[in-house]
Design an enzyme around this catalytic site. Structure first.
Site, mmCIF file in Angstrom:
data_model
loop_
_atom_site.group_PDB
_atom_site.id
_atom_site.type_symbol
_atom_site.label_atom_id
_atom_site.label_comp_id
_atom_site.label_asym_id
_atom_site.label_seq_id
_atom_site.Cartn_x
_atom_site.Cartn_y
_atom_site.Cartn_z
ATOM 1 N N GLU A 118 0.605 -1.669 0.127
ATOM 2 C CA GLU A 118 -0.256 -0.050 -0.271
ATOM 3 C C GLU A 118 0.910 1.162 -0.311
ATOM 4 O O GLU A 118 0.535 2.086 -0.559
ATOM 5 C CB GLU A 118 -0.909 -0.340 1.518
ATOM 6 C CG GLU A 118 -1.562 1.530 2.056
ATOM 7 C CD GLU A 118 -3.147 1.597 0.316
ATOM 8 O OE1 GLU A 118 -3.676 0.380 -0.108
ATOM 9 O OE2 GLU A 118 -2.922 2.383 -0.361
ATOM 10 N N GLY B 206 6.568 10.250 3.908
ATOM 11 C CA GLY B 206 7.053 10.647 5.303
ATOM 12 C C GLY B 206 6.832 10.098 6.160
ATOM 13 O O GLY B 206 6.798 9.084 5.926
ATOM 14 N N LYS C 293 5.907 3.953 -9.749
ATOM 15 C CA LYS C 293 4.494 3.825 -9.137
ATOM 16 C C LYS C 293 3.678 4.130 -9.944
ATOM 17 O O LYS C 293 2.261 2.593 -10.239
ATOM 18 C CB LYS C 293 4.540 5.704 -8.369
ATOM 19 C CG LYS C 293 5.420 5.169 -7.234
ATOM 20 C CD LYS C 293 5.255 6.121 -6.887
ATOM 21 C CE LYS C 293 6.227 7.360 -5.918
ATOM 22 N NZ LYS C 293 6.445 9.002 -4.906
HETATM 23 N N1 HSE Z 1 10.879 10.765 -2.982
HETATM 24 C C1 HSE Z 1 9.332 10.188 -3.548
HETATM 25 C C2 HSE Z 1 8.688 11.831 -4.067
HETATM 26 C C3 HSE Z 1 9.671 9.979 -2.140
HETATM 27 O O1 HSE Z 1 9.481 12.666 -3.658
HETATM 28 O O2 HSE Z 1 7.146 11.360 -3.713
HETATM 29 C C4 HSE Z 1 7.980 8.836 -1.737
HETATM 30 O O3 HSE Z 1 7.917 7.904 -2.769
#
Ligand code: HSE
Length: 423
Positions: A129, A302, A205
Site C-alpha cells: 500500500e 514522510g 509507481k
Molecule cells: N521520493 C518520493 C517522492 C518519496 O518525492 O514522492 C515517496 O515515494
C-alpha cells in the site's frame, strides 16, 4: 490474545515512523482486531536509531537469518529501498512462509513477478500500500473497491519532490535550479535528485497502479518518461495567462484495449482537481466506467504518513490466513501499447518581430493538420517577439513533424520549449 511476530528490516525514516505507530496504536489494534503485534527482530546496523526508539538491542542485528529462523515471525516489513539486499531478503522471507510489507516501488515495479511467484509457493502475502502515494490509500482502493469497473484512466501526481519544486516555481516565480537547491536544503529533494526529477520514481509507481487497474502487468520500461528539468519560470508564467498549471503527471489510459502510459510534465487547467495538489502532496485522479471520477489526495511521503500505510498492511497481513493474490502479474504482460497518443501542446517560440510571422507559423501547423486553440504574442527587445501557442489535440508523430518544420522556419529563432497540455 493472539500474538503475531513482526520483523522490521531497517530503521530509516519510514521504519522508525512505523515502529512509533505500532507502539502508539498497539491498544487500538488489540481492541479492534484481537491481536497483539510483537516486534521480535529488527535489522539495523546503526544501533543509535534503535536506542532512540527504545528498542531492546538484543533484538537488533544485521543478520536476516535471525528473521528467517524465528518461527514466531509471520510478517516482515522492509524499509531498505532499492533492489538489493531487499529483493533477496524478501524472496527468502516469502519462501519461508512469512508475509512481506514494503513501500519499495522500485523493487516492486521491477521484480513483482518473482515476488508474486515466491508468495504463491507458500501462500504468504505481499502488501505494498505504501509504495504509491505514501499514506494515500490508493492500492487497496483500486484492488478492492473498484472491482465493479473497468478503469479507464489514472492521472496522478505521485512524486512529492517534483510537485514541491513545480509548486514553488509557480508561487515564487523562481527558476528550476534555485528551487531544486532550496528543496535539497530543506530535505525535500535528495542530494542526487535524479530518481525524482527525471521521473523514474513516478514511472515505477505508474507501473504498479496501471498493472492493478488494467489487471495485467504494465512494465515500467514500457512507460514513456520525461522529467521536469526542462520546465522554466517563463513557461509557468505564460501558462498562467492561459489558466494552466504545470505538474509532473503519471498518466495511463486504456483506450479500446490499447494502453497508453506516460510520465511527463504537463499543463492542466487551473480548475482541474489535480491543479490544487500543491507542495509535497500527492493526488491521484481515477476514472472508472461505472463509478466515474474519483480523487485521492494526501501526503505521499514522510515517516508517519508512509508508516500509516505500512501499519495498515501489517494489520491486514497479521489478521488474515488467506492472503491477497495478483494472478494477472504472473499470467499476462501488457503488449498492446499506443505510443502515438494524442495531446494538446503549449509551444513557446522566439520569433522575428516582423510582418507575416504569425501566418507562417499557423501555415506550418495548418499544413500538418494541427489547429491552434489559443495564442499570445509579446513584443520583446532587439526585434524579437515571444509567441506562445496552445494547439488542439494532435498525435505525437504529427506533432514531431510539425515541430521539425517550425525549427527550420526562417522567421523562428528558437523553439524555446514545448510542454503537453492535458485538458
Ligand atoms: N521520493 C518520493 C517522492 C518519496 O518525492 O514522492 C515517496 O515515494
Amino acid at each position: 490474545m493472539k500474538k503475531v511476530g513482526i520483523a522490521l528490516l531497517g530503521l530509516g525514516v519510514v521504519g522508525s515512523g512505523t515502529y512509533r505507530i505500532l507502539k502508539s496504536k498497539a491498544e487500538n489494534i488489540k481492541r479492534d482486531y484481537g491481536v497483539e503485534l510483537e516486534v521480535r527482530q529488527v535489522l539495523e546496523k546503526d544501533l543509535s536509531k534503535a536506542e532512540a526508539l527504545g528498542i531492546d538491542l538484543s533484538i537488533v542485528s544485521c543478520d536476516i537469518a535471525n528473521v528467517l529462523n524465528d518461527k514466531e515471525i509471520s510478517v516482515v516489513a522492509e524499509f531498505f529501498g532499492g533492489i538489493e539486499p531487499a529483493k533477496t531478503f524478501l524472496i527468502a522471507c516469502l519462501k519461508a512462509g512469512k508475509s512481506v510489507v514494503t513501500s519499495n516501488k522500485e523493487l516492486f515495479s521491477k521484480h513483482w513477478p518473482e515476488l508474486e511467484a515466491a508468495a504463491k509457493e507458500t501462500g504468504a502475502g505481499i502488501y505494498f500500500e505504501a509504495s504509491c502515494g505514501g499514506g494515500v490509500p490508493i492500492i487497496r482502493a483500486l484492488h478492492e473497491s473498484c472491482q465493479g469497473n473497468d478503469i479507464l484512466e489514472i492521472k496522478g501526481i505521485v512524486n512529492g519532490t517534483t510537485n514541491y519544486i513545480l509548486s514553488n516555481m509557480s508561487e515564487k516565480g523562481s527558476d528550476y535550479a534555485d528551487t531544486l537547491k532550496e528543496a535539497q536544503r530543506l530535505g525535500y529533494a535528495e542530494a542526487n535528485p535524479s530518481a525524482d526529477v527525471d521521473g523514474f520514481d513516478s514511472t515505477y509507481k505508474l507501473s504498479i497502479l496501471s498493472s492493478l487497474s488494467f489487471r495485467k502487468r504494465v512494465p515500467y520500461t514500457a512507460i514513456y518518461r520525461e522529467g521536469i528539468s526542462g520546465v522554466t519560470k517563463e513557461d509557468i508564467k505564460y501558462g498562467k495567462e492561459f489558466g494552466l498549471t504545470v505538474k509532473l503527471l503519471a498518466i495511463s489510459k486504456n483506450v479500446g484495449g490499447k494502453i497508453e502510459a506516460h510520465v511527463y510534465p504537463a499543463f492542466i487547467p487551473d480548475d482541474h482537481p489535480l491543479a490544487k495538489v500543491s507542495g509535497a502532496f500527492n493526488g491521484i485522479y481515477v476514472v472508472g466506467d461505472n463509478v466515474g471520477e474519483l480523487m485521492f489526495y494526501g501526503k505521499g511521503a514522510g515517516d508517519l504518513p508512509t508508516g500509516s500505510a505500512i501499519v495498515s498492511d501489517i494489520v491486514y497481513a497479521a489478521t488474515h490466513d488467506i492472503h491477497k493474490r495478483y494472478p494477472f502479474i504472473l499470467e499476462e504482460e501488457a503488449s498492446d501499447f499506443n505510443n502515438d497518443f494524442e495531446s494538446e501542446y503549449f509551444i513557446r517560440l522566439i520569433a522575428k518581430d516582423q510582418t507575416g510571422v504569425l501566418s507562417e507559423i499557423t501555415g506550418i501547423l495548418g499544413k500538418a493538420g494541427i489547429s491552434i486553440d489559443s495564442m499570445v504574442q509579446k513584443a520583446g527587445s532587439h526585434g524579437k517577439a515571444t509567441i506562445v501557442l496552445i494547439t488542439q489535440k494532435t498525435t505525437e508523430l504529427t506533432f514531431k513533424a510539425a515541430l521539425d518544420a517550425l525549427k527550420q522556419a526562417a522567421c523562428i529563432d528558437e523553439v524555446a520549449n514545448v510542454i503537453r497540455v492535458e485538458k
